[in-house]
Design an enzyme around this catalytic site. Sequence first.
Site, PDB file in Angstrom:
ATOM      1  N   LYS A 179       0.632  -1.017   0.252  1.00  0.00           N
ATOM      2  CA  LYS A 179      -0.049   0.003   0.042  1.00  0.00           C
ATOM      3  C   LYS A 179       0.789   1.488  -0.326  1.00  0.00           C
ATOM      4  CE  LYS A 179      -1.725  -1.158   3.710  1.00  0.00           C
ATOM      5  NZ  LYS A 179      -1.263  -2.476   3.770  1.00  0.00           N
ATOM      6  N   ARG A 210      -9.700   0.115   9.003  1.00  0.00           N
ATOM      7  CA  ARG A 210      -9.399  -0.850   9.298  1.00  0.00           C
ATOM      8  C   ARG A 210     -10.287  -1.556   9.930  1.00  0.00           C
ATOM      9  NH1 ARG A 210      -3.179   0.635   8.800  1.00  0.00           N
ATOM     10  NH2 ARG A 210      -2.533  -1.420   9.151  1.00  0.00           N
ATOM     11  N   ARG A 230      11.804  -5.698   3.916  1.00  0.00           N
ATOM     12  CA  ARG A 230      11.421  -4.248   4.242  1.00  0.00           C
ATOM     13  C   ARG A 230      12.479  -3.532   5.025  1.00  0.00           C
ATOM     14  NH1 ARG A 230       5.986  -2.546   5.750  1.00  0.00           N
ATOM     15  NH2 ARG A 230       6.134  -3.250   6.985  1.00  0.00           N
ATOM     16  N   ARG A 285      11.486  -0.915  10.855  1.00  0.00           N
ATOM     17  CA  ARG A 285      10.217  -1.157  11.333  1.00  0.00           C
ATOM     18  C   ARG A 285       9.714  -2.091  12.621  1.00  0.00           C
ATOM     19  NH1 ARG A 285       4.761  -0.016   8.025  1.00  0.00           N
ATOM     20  NH2 ARG A 285       3.987  -0.895   9.552  1.00  0.00           N
ATOM     21  N   ARG A 344      -0.281  -8.762  13.506  1.00  0.00           N
ATOM     22  CA  ARG A 344      -0.719  -8.167  12.217  1.00  0.00           C
ATOM     23  C   ARG A 344      -1.797  -8.705  11.548  1.00  0.00           C
ATOM     24  NH1 ARG A 344       4.301  -5.073  10.573  1.00  0.00           N
ATOM     25  NH2 ARG A 344       3.041  -4.274   9.465  1.00  0.00           N
TER      26      ARG A 344
HETATM   27  P1  AP5 Z   1       4.950  -1.295   1.433  1.00  0.00           P
HETATM   28  O1  AP5 Z   1       4.693  -0.836   0.708  1.00  0.00           O
HETATM   29  O2  AP5 Z   1       5.541  -0.999   3.244  1.00  0.00           O
HETATM   30  O3  AP5 Z   1       3.259  -2.228   2.133  1.00  0.00           O
HETATM   31  P2  AP5 Z   1       1.703  -1.643   2.992  1.00  0.00           P
HETATM   32  O4  AP5 Z   1       1.062  -3.054   2.635  1.00  0.00           O
HETATM   33  O5  AP5 Z   1       2.126  -0.435   2.990  1.00  0.00           O
HETATM   34  O6  AP5 Z   1       2.498  -2.640   4.629  1.00  0.00           O
HETATM   35  P3  AP5 Z   1       2.406  -1.989   6.432  1.00  0.00           P
HETATM   36  O7  AP5 Z   1       3.598  -3.139   6.780  1.00  0.00           O
HETATM   37  O8  AP5 Z   1       2.567  -0.129   6.096  1.00  0.00           O
HETATM   38  O9  AP5 Z   1       1.165  -1.560   6.307  1.00  0.00           O
HETATM   39  P4  AP5 Z   1       0.190  -2.297   7.980  1.00  0.00           P
HETATM   40  O10 AP5 Z   1      -1.261  -1.360   7.761  1.00  0.00           O
HETATM   41  O11 AP5 Z   1       0.521  -3.030   9.055  1.00  0.00           O
HETATM   42  O12 AP5 Z   1       0.741  -1.000   8.744  1.00  0.00           O
HETATM   43  P5  AP5 Z   1       0.679   0.403   8.689  1.00  0.00           P
HETATM   44  O13 AP5 Z   1       2.010   1.484   9.492  1.00  0.00           O
HETATM   45  O14 AP5 Z   1      -0.257   0.610   7.941  1.00  0.00           O
HETATM   46  O15 AP5 Z   1       5.645  -2.644   1.559  1.00  0.00           O
HETATM   47  C1  AP5 Z   1       5.851  -4.084   1.659  1.00  0.00           C
HETATM   48  C2  AP5 Z   1       6.843  -5.158   1.167  1.00  0.00           C
HETATM   49  O16 AP5 Z   1       7.128  -5.498   0.289  1.00  0.00           O
HETATM   50  C3  AP5 Z   1       8.181  -3.709   1.258  1.00  0.00           C
HETATM   51  O17 AP5 Z   1       9.880  -4.146   1.326  1.00  0.00           O
HETATM   52  C4  AP5 Z   1       7.998  -3.272  -0.404  1.00  0.00           C
HETATM   53  O18 AP5 Z   1       9.049  -2.552  -0.802  1.00  0.00           O
HETATM   54  C5  AP5 Z   1       7.944  -4.321  -0.739  1.00  0.00           C
HETATM   55  N1  AP5 Z   1       7.075  -4.539  -1.963  1.00  0.00           N
HETATM   56  C6  AP5 Z   1       5.759  -3.996  -1.965  1.00  0.00           C
HETATM   57  N2  AP5 Z   1       5.184  -3.547  -2.949  1.00  0.00           N
HETATM   58  C7  AP5 Z   1       6.074  -5.265  -4.092  1.00  0.00           C
HETATM   59  C8  AP5 Z   1       5.507  -6.107  -4.754  1.00  0.00           C
HETATM   60  N3  AP5 Z   1       4.852  -5.424  -5.753  1.00  0.00           N
HETATM   61  N4  AP5 Z   1       6.549  -7.053  -5.177  1.00  0.00           N
HETATM   62  C9  AP5 Z   1       7.931  -6.995  -4.749  1.00  0.00           C
HETATM   63  N5  AP5 Z   1       7.734  -6.313  -3.491  1.00  0.00           N
HETATM   64  C10 AP5 Z   1       7.057  -5.649  -2.970  1.00  0.00           C
HETATM   65  O19 AP5 Z   1       0.318   0.087  10.324  1.00  0.00           O
HETATM   66  C11 AP5 Z   1       0.942   0.062  11.618  1.00  0.00           C
HETATM   67  C12 AP5 Z   1       0.477   0.349  12.720  1.00  0.00           C
HETATM   68  O20 AP5 Z   1       0.439   1.419  13.188  1.00  0.00           O
HETATM   69  C13 AP5 Z   1      -1.079  -0.426  12.896  1.00  0.00           C
HETATM   70  O21 AP5 Z   1      -0.411  -2.161  12.863  1.00  0.00           O
HETATM   71  C14 AP5 Z   1      -1.448  -0.573  14.028  1.00  0.00           C
HETATM   72  O22 AP5 Z   1      -0.997  -0.576  15.460  1.00  0.00           O
HETATM   73  C15 AP5 Z   1      -1.283   1.089  13.708  1.00  0.00           C
HETATM   74  N6  AP5 Z   1      -2.531   1.934  13.189  1.00  0.00           N
HETATM   75  C16 AP5 Z   1      -2.471   1.743  11.193  1.00  0.00           C
HETATM   76  N7  AP5 Z   1      -3.801   2.236  11.245  1.00  0.00           N
HETATM   77  C17 AP5 Z   1      -3.961   2.521  11.863  1.00  0.00           C
HETATM   78  C18 AP5 Z   1      -5.977   2.485  11.947  1.00  0.00           C
HETATM   79  N8  AP5 Z   1      -6.683   2.880  10.955  1.00  0.00           N
HETATM   80  N9  AP5 Z   1      -6.568   1.547  12.568  1.00  0.00           N
HETATM   81  C19 AP5 Z   1      -5.886   1.578  14.077  1.00  0.00           C
HETATM   82  N10 AP5 Z   1      -4.626   1.035  14.291  1.00  0.00           N
HETATM   83  C20 AP5 Z   1      -4.147   1.472  13.251  1.00  0.00           C
HETATM   84 MG    MG Z   2       2.328   1.034   4.824  1.00  0.00          MG
END
Ligand code: AP5
Ligand code: MG
Length: 214
Positions: A13, A88, A127, A160, A171
């Site tokens: 994402k 979410r 990552r 991270r 997660r």
């Molecule tokens: P990346 O682009 O970083 O993936 P992502 O989908 O953004 O994954 P996240 O881990 O950031 O998602 P998340 O939803 O768990 O975390 P968030 O920060 O939102 O890509 C991942 C890896 O793959 C990278 O190495 C990239 O290079 C590689 N890659 C990507 N696409 C590729 C492809 N097509 N081919 C090959 N390689 C590829 O949330 C973190 C925490 O915050 C949560 O756990 C929670 O505690 C809190 N939080 C956030 N939002 C909320 C909410 N709305 N409500 C409650 N708590 C929340």
């Molecule tokens: Mg992300």
Amino acid sequence: MNIVFLGPPGAGKGTYAKELVKMLGIPHISTGDMFREAVASGSELGKKVEEILKKGELVPDDLTISIVKERLAKEDCEKGFILDGFPRTVDQAKALDEILKMLNKKLEYAIYFEVSEDVVVQRITNRRVCKNCGKIYNLITLPPKVDGKCDVCGGELYQREDDKEEVVKRRYRVYMENTYPVIEYYQKQNKLFTVDGSSGVDSVIKEVLNIIRG
Ligand code: AP5
Ligand code: MG
């Protein structure tokens, strides 16, 4: 163009959003990035969410909804936004509908990146992120040119805190339980578009552009 990105942790994402906002001229709003910035700055919000993030659990809805409400009211969202990591929970999705109604806006696309759990764990454990500009790398699929350094700004790359294997698995479970139902919520509203997130970054981005450009 008002867009929501849905998908499991590690679906890509953030990677896709960062590229697309450059092309579309709209802001990338990641609740995860906002919470991590709060933790790094040591703010009141950061103190409240630090332990929750470390465990891979969800920040309470009321807190999350209030920061998104404030963010979406800012002027730079006038032409649209990409929301990444929000909503979410189904309650967050309902709250988003209310917020947008109040702002006289409408959600147009909920784009769901479909990826298997194996791919997720593989991607996340490899990552690395730039401490300075936030660019996202992957040691296997998208490695930096120089070990440990950002190609764009030379900043230091870090892992991270919630990217350890056991937290990633937690997660993923939280995602299946709380976030997966949000997909159905948008399906019922006829706003859901599913993209195969297991192909390469460029082809995923192309597919998203095809969807939003009709
Ligand atoms: P990346 O682009 O970083 O993936 P992502 O989908 O953004 O994954 P996240 O881990 O950031 O998602 P998340 O939803 O768990 O975390 P968030 O920060 O939102 O890509 C991942 C890896 O793959 C990278 O190495 C990239 O290079 C590689 N890659 C990507 N696409 C590729 C492809 N097509 N081919 C090959 N390689 C590829 O949330 C973190 C925490 O915050 C949560 O756990 C929670 O505690 C809190 N939080 C956030 N939002 C909320 C909410 N709305 N409500 C409650 N708590 C929340
Ligand atoms: Mg992300």
